[in-house]
Write an enzyme that holds these catalytic residues in place. Structure first.
Site, mmCIF file in Angstrom:
data_model
loop_
_atom_site.group_PDB
_atom_site.id
_atom_site.type_symbol
_atom_site.label_atom_id
_atom_site.label_comp_id
_atom_site.label_asym_id
_atom_site.label_seq_id
_atom_site.Cartn_x
_atom_site.Cartn_y
_atom_site.Cartn_z
ATOM 1 N N ASP A 82 43.698 -31.231 37.018
ATOM 2 C CA ASP A 82 44.154 -32.604 37.198
ATOM 3 C C ASP A 82 45.660 -32.700 37.433
ATOM 4 O O ASP A 82 46.428 -31.816 37.050
ATOM 5 C CB ASP A 82 43.830 -33.435 35.947
ATOM 6 N N HIS A 90 45.045 -28.515 33.876
ATOM 7 C CA HIS A 90 46.023 -29.307 34.635
ATOM 8 C C HIS A 90 46.941 -28.388 35.421
ATOM 9 O O HIS A 90 47.365 -27.348 34.921
ATOM 10 C CB HIS A 90 46.853 -30.181 33.698
#
Length: 278
Positions: free
Chosen positions: A99, A244
């Site tokens: 992400d 992430h």
């Protein structure tokens, strides 16, 4: 798609970038081919939804208008009440997701590791990062990764009105189409904070909502060993792993994937992505 076609597409995308000068809940089980197969209960998971919403920083761009019609008419989907949390399809299948990117400092290293082991993943990107790093989305397209919509500025959607949510989502889909070559078919709400408007608007734009099963907690920078342990101990058929590639210092994430990815492969897991709909 043949390799030479992929390279041609990448050259076209890169040329376009140069020309523009920038650029938990109950789970829904979805087969790897995208077919819904049923529902399964799952305990809430910890994740970045526990963080406070980030204030827009100086480099954050304002969302583009969401009032303009989309370039391609998306296929409308059934509105879900909950995000996809797991996948099925038989065997020891898992999905890796990243992400908040793309980020020029960390995303290339993650892509290098995925390429080394010939693994495909999903990247839920923010529009403001896409316009600055279009070449990274072109590379994702070339290497077979799936790119999803993670809004433009990573806001807490539950604090926005419907028009603001649409603007965040639609402008990001436009930016992804420009850089990646196709509109996204998956959406993930920042912080894991879902509301009815996000589900409805995502379905109107042809995007399925995806959450996660295992949170690596890399957003907390807990240490490389902790990240590795969370992935390896949480590995199981159908799991969706959250990591992430931006949003902070992701040095630990880059180091950790070099350890846990070969471990998963050696343990017999097949790292896959949902199939694109026709």
């Amino acid at each position: 798609m043949q390799k030479d076609q992929l390279f041609t597409r990448r050259r076209m995308l890169l040329a376009g970038a140069a020309a523009l000068g920038a650029a938990g809940t109950a789970g829904i089980v979805v087969a790897a081919g995208g077919e819904e197969t049923g529902r399964t209960a799952a305990a809430p998971v910890a994740g970045p939804q526990a963080r406070q919403a980030l204030k827009p920083s100086a480099f954050r761009l304002q969302p583009l208008t969401g009032d303009a019609p989309p370039r391609a008419v998306p296929r409308r989907l059934k509105v879900r009440d909950e995000p996809v949390l797991r996948i099925s399809g038989g065997g020891r299948r898992m999905v890796l997701t990243f992400d908040d990117g793309p980020n020029p400092e960390y995303t290339p290293h993650i892509l290098d590791t995925l390429a080394k082991y010939r693994v495909r993943a999903m990247f839920f990107v923010c529009g403001e990062c896409v316009v600055e790093n279009r070449e990274l989305l072109a590379r994702m397209a070339d290497e077979g990764h799936v790119v999803g919509n993670h809004t433009w500025t990573h806001p807490l959607l539950t604090e926005l009105d419907r028009h603001e949510i649409r603007s965040e989502m639609e402008s990001t889909s436009d930016a992804i189409e420009d850089a990646y070559g196709q509109r996204p078919q998956w959406f993930r709400a920042p912080y894991g904070a879902w509301n009815r408007a996000a589900f409805q608007l995502g379905a109107q734009m042809g995007m399925e909502p995806m959450a996660w099963t295992v949170d690596t907690t890399d957003w907390m920078e807990p240490g490389t060993d902790t990240i590795v342990d969370r992935v390896e101990s949480g590995a199981a058929p159908g799991v969706v792993v959250l990591s992430h590639d931006a949003g902070g210092d992701r040095t630990q994430t880059v180091r950790a994937i070099r350890e846990w990815l070969p471990y998963l492969i050696d343990s017999g897991y097949h790292l896959t992505v949902p199939a694109r709909r026709a």
